[in-house]
Write a protein that holds these residues in place. Structure first.
Motif, PDB file in Angstrom:
ATOM      1  N   ARG A 102      -5.851  30.936  35.773  1.00  0.00           N
ATOM      2  CA  ARG A 102      -6.553  31.231  37.015  1.00  0.00           C
ATOM      3  C   ARG A 102      -7.168  32.634  36.994  1.00  0.00           C
ATOM      4  O   ARG A 102      -8.217  32.867  37.596  1.00  0.00           O
ATOM      5  CB  ARG A 102      -5.609  31.109  38.221  1.00  0.00           C
ATOM      6  CG  ARG A 102      -5.097  29.700  38.493  1.00  0.00           C
ATOM      7  CD  ARG A 102      -6.191  28.752  38.886  1.00  0.00           C
ATOM      8  NE  ARG A 102      -6.987  29.246  40.011  1.00  0.00           N
ATOM      9  CZ  ARG A 102      -8.156  28.757  40.359  1.00  0.00           C
ATOM     10  NH1 ARG A 102      -8.694  27.775  39.679  1.00  0.00           N
ATOM     11  NH2 ARG A 102      -8.819  29.266  41.399  1.00  0.00           N
ATOM     12  N   THR A 103      -6.501  33.578  36.311  1.00  0.00           N
ATOM     13  CA  THR A 103      -6.989  34.963  36.289  1.00  0.00           C
ATOM     14  C   THR A 103      -7.805  35.263  35.028  1.00  0.00           C
ATOM     15  O   THR A 103      -8.172  36.412  34.775  1.00  0.00           O
ATOM     16  CB  THR A 103      -5.803  35.954  36.386  1.00  0.00           C
ATOM     17  OG1 THR A 103      -4.857  35.667  35.352  1.00  0.00           O
ATOM     18  CG2 THR A 103      -5.120  35.838  37.742  1.00  0.00           C
ATOM     19  N   GLN A 104      -8.050  34.228  34.216  1.00  0.00           N
ATOM     20  CA  GLN A 104      -8.919  34.320  33.035  1.00  0.00           C
ATOM     21  C   GLN A 104      -8.406  35.321  31.986  1.00  0.00           C
ATOM     22  O   GLN A 104      -9.167  36.059  31.377  1.00  0.00           O
ATOM     23  CB  GLN A 104     -10.351  34.676  33.459  1.00  0.00           C
ATOM     24  CG  GLN A 104     -10.979  33.633  34.374  1.00  0.00           C
ATOM     25  CD  GLN A 104     -12.314  34.064  34.952  1.00  0.00           C
ATOM     26  OE1 GLN A 104     -13.057  34.806  34.317  1.00  0.00           O
ATOM     27  NE2 GLN A 104     -12.630  33.600  36.152  1.00  0.00           N
ATOM     28  N   LEU A 105      -7.087  35.301  31.759  1.00  0.00           N
ATOM     29  CA  LEU A 105      -6.478  36.204  30.777  1.00  0.00           C
ATOM     30  C   LEU A 105      -5.978  35.488  29.526  1.00  0.00           C
ATOM     31  O   LEU A 105      -5.610  36.140  28.540  1.00  0.00           O
ATOM     32  CB  LEU A 105      -5.294  36.960  31.416  1.00  0.00           C
ATOM     33  CG  LEU A 105      -5.618  37.947  32.542  1.00  0.00           C
ATOM     34  CD1 LEU A 105      -4.316  38.523  33.111  1.00  0.00           C
ATOM     35  CD2 LEU A 105      -6.522  39.064  32.051  1.00  0.00           C
ATOM     36  N   THR A 106      -5.945  34.176  29.532  1.00  0.00           N
ATOM     37  CA  THR A 106      -5.320  33.407  28.450  1.00  0.00           C
ATOM     38  C   THR A 106      -5.823  33.792  27.066  1.00  0.00           C
ATOM     39  O   THR A 106      -5.037  33.895  26.116  1.00  0.00           O
ATOM     40  CB  THR A 106      -5.554  31.891  28.663  1.00  0.00           C
ATOM     41  OG1 THR A 106      -5.198  31.549  30.007  1.00  0.00           O
ATOM     42  CG2 THR A 106      -4.723  31.077  27.706  1.00  0.00           C
ATOM     43  N   HIS A 107      -7.121  34.013  26.931  1.00  0.00           N
ATOM     44  CA  HIS A 107      -7.726  34.230  25.612  1.00  0.00           C
ATOM     45  C   HIS A 107      -7.267  35.511  24.925  1.00  0.00           C
ATOM     46  O   HIS A 107      -7.488  35.689  23.725  1.00  0.00           O
ATOM     47  CB  HIS A 107      -9.258  34.227  25.723  1.00  0.00           C
ATOM     48  CG  HIS A 107      -9.801  35.369  26.525  1.00  0.00           C
ATOM     49  ND1 HIS A 107      -9.773  35.400  27.900  1.00  0.00           N
ATOM     50  CD2 HIS A 107     -10.390  36.538  26.145  1.00  0.00           C
ATOM     51  CE1 HIS A 107     -10.322  36.522  28.331  1.00  0.00           C
ATOM     52  NE2 HIS A 107     -10.703  37.240  27.284  1.00  0.00           N
ATOM     53  N   PHE A 108      -6.613  36.400  25.651  1.00  0.00           N
ATOM     54  CA  PHE A 108      -6.147  37.646  25.039  1.00  0.00           C
ATOM     55  C   PHE A 108      -4.857  37.450  24.226  1.00  0.00           C
ATOM     56  O   PHE A 108      -4.528  38.285  23.383  1.00  0.00           O
ATOM     57  CB  PHE A 108      -5.870  38.708  26.112  1.00  0.00           C
ATOM     58  CG  PHE A 108      -7.105  39.310  26.715  1.00  0.00           C
ATOM     59  CD1 PHE A 108      -7.920  40.161  25.968  1.00  0.00           C
ATOM     60  CD2 PHE A 108      -7.464  39.042  28.036  1.00  0.00           C
ATOM     61  CE1 PHE A 108      -9.055  40.734  26.519  1.00  0.00           C
ATOM     62  CE2 PHE A 108      -8.596  39.610  28.599  1.00  0.00           C
ATOM     63  CZ  PHE A 108      -9.400  40.464  27.831  1.00  0.00           C
ATOM     64  N   PHE A 109      -4.121  36.370  24.464  1.00  0.00           N
ATOM     65  CA  PHE A 109      -2.759  36.270  23.956  1.00  0.00           C
ATOM     66  C   PHE A 109      -2.627  35.469  22.666  1.00  0.00           C
ATOM     67  O   PHE A 109      -3.114  34.359  22.549  1.00  0.00           O
ATOM     68  CB  PHE A 109      -1.838  35.693  25.042  1.00  0.00           C
ATOM     69  CG  PHE A 109      -1.628  36.656  26.175  1.00  0.00           C
ATOM     70  CD1 PHE A 109      -0.606  37.576  26.135  1.00  0.00           C
ATOM     71  CD2 PHE A 109      -2.510  36.680  27.247  1.00  0.00           C
ATOM     72  CE1 PHE A 109      -0.441  38.508  27.157  1.00  0.00           C
ATOM     73  CE2 PHE A 109      -2.364  37.598  28.268  1.00  0.00           C
ATOM     74  CZ  PHE A 109      -1.326  38.514  28.213  1.00  0.00           C
ATOM     75  N   ASP A 110      -1.910  36.095  21.708  1.00  0.00           N
ATOM     76  CA  ASP A 110      -1.595  35.426  20.444  1.00  0.00           C
ATOM     77  C   ASP A 110      -0.371  34.531  20.592  1.00  0.00           C
ATOM     78  O   ASP A 110      -0.181  33.598  19.810  1.00  0.00           O
ATOM     79  CB  ASP A 110      -1.329  36.474  19.352  1.00  0.00           C
ATOM     80  CG  ASP A 110      -2.537  37.366  19.111  1.00  0.00           C
ATOM     81  OD1 ASP A 110      -3.580  36.833  18.691  1.00  0.00           O
ATOM     82  OD2 ASP A 110      -2.449  38.586  19.357  1.00  0.00           O
ATOM     83  N   ALA A 111       0.463  34.817  21.581  1.00  0.00           N
ATOM     84  CA  ALA A 111       1.651  34.002  21.845  1.00  0.00           C
ATOM     85  C   ALA A 111       2.011  34.120  23.317  1.00  0.00           C
ATOM     86  O   ALA A 111       1.861  35.191  23.914  1.00  0.00           O
ATOM     87  CB  ALA A 111       2.825  34.454  20.994  1.00  0.00           C
ATOM     88  N   ILE A 112       2.471  33.011  23.893  1.00  0.00           N
ATOM     89  CA  ILE A 112       2.898  33.010  25.296  1.00  0.00           C
ATOM     90  C   ILE A 112       4.323  32.464  25.352  1.00  0.00           C
ATOM     91  O   ILE A 112       4.587  31.307  25.029  1.00  0.00           O
ATOM     92  CB  ILE A 112       1.965  32.145  26.169  1.00  0.00           C
ATOM     93  CG1 ILE A 112       0.569  32.786  26.223  1.00  0.00           C
ATOM     94  CG2 ILE A 112       2.537  31.989  27.573  1.00  0.00           C
ATOM     95  CD1 ILE A 112      -0.484  31.946  26.909  1.00  0.00           C
TER      96      ILE A 112
END
Length: 224
Positions: free
Chosen positions: A131-141
């Motif tokens: 929703r906050t458009q941050l997903t693409h920054f992460f190598d692992a969640i």
């Protein structure tokens, strides 16, 4: 275009609520409604103690404050009810709710080739990042769906470092809760406390938000 320099032997692991985005207000509203429905109040001061704590443990703490006893089955119903209300609120979140400095720091880390992981107790972390458009920054969640132990157990951070292939000693955790600071220290990681020092004892560095720290300072923290 300039290729990113590689620092794959370094990792930054971020808590979500209160560090990257402010969802604390939604947790508070949902828990307060639940408490009020059971006939007692739930204060903002009490809510501070729930930072970094998983849903069922949070519920146990609230019931204890209210002097209310529930069966395991009743607790499951209450926790589900709280989560339904919370999810309804976070589904309306937008990129405007990302906290100051977040985008700039994540962008700089990504350009520097430093691994980025999420280490959150939230089972709704994926939805919030989307929703906050941050997903693409992460190598692992790593979120509440992947770990069994709540902070201050270090499991969430140890797993995050392992997923990006970086040792705990080369990892820096960003936390706004004492339970998270304690978890990171237990994992032998450096800690950046996001908030007031008196609420985050043991952190190596303190900032009011992510605009107050640079990639160079993060590298120096690990070396130090």
């Amino acid at each position: 275009m300039q290729e990113p320099t590689t620092n794959s032997n370094l990792a930054c692991i971020f808590d979500l609520d209160g560090v990257l985005v402010d969802t604390a207000v939604y947790h508070y509203k949902a828990w307060k409604q639940l408490a009020n429905d059971m006939g007692f109040d739930f204060t903002e001061a009490q809510n501070e103690h729930l930072k970094g704590v998983n849903r069922m443990r949070s519920l146990d703490m609230i019931l204890n404050w209210g002097g209310v006893e529930k069966t395991a089955e009743e607790k499951e119903v209450l926790a589900t009810s709280k989560n339904t209300q919370y999810v309804s609120m976070i589904n309306k979140m937008t990129a405007a709710e990302v906290l100051p400095g977040t985008i700039n720091l994540l962008t700089a880390l990504q350009q520097a080739g430093i691994k980025i992981a999420l280490g959150s107790a939230s089972k709704n972390a994926g939805v919030i990042l989307e929703r906050t458009q941050l997903t693409h920054f992460f190598d692992a969640i790593v979120d509440g769906n992947l770990v069994s132990a709540s902070k201050p157990d270090p499991e969430v951070f140890v797993k995050g470092a392992a997923m990006v292939g970086v040792s705990p000693a080369q990892s820096v955790v960003f936390e706004d809760a004492q339970a998270g600071v304690d978890a990171a220290l237990a994992a032998n990681m450096k800690v950046v406390g996001v908030g007031q020092p008196e609420n985050l004892k043991g952190a190596h560095v303190y900032v009011k938000d992510l605009s107050e720290i640079t990639v160079e300072e993060i590298k120096a923290l690990v070396k130090g």
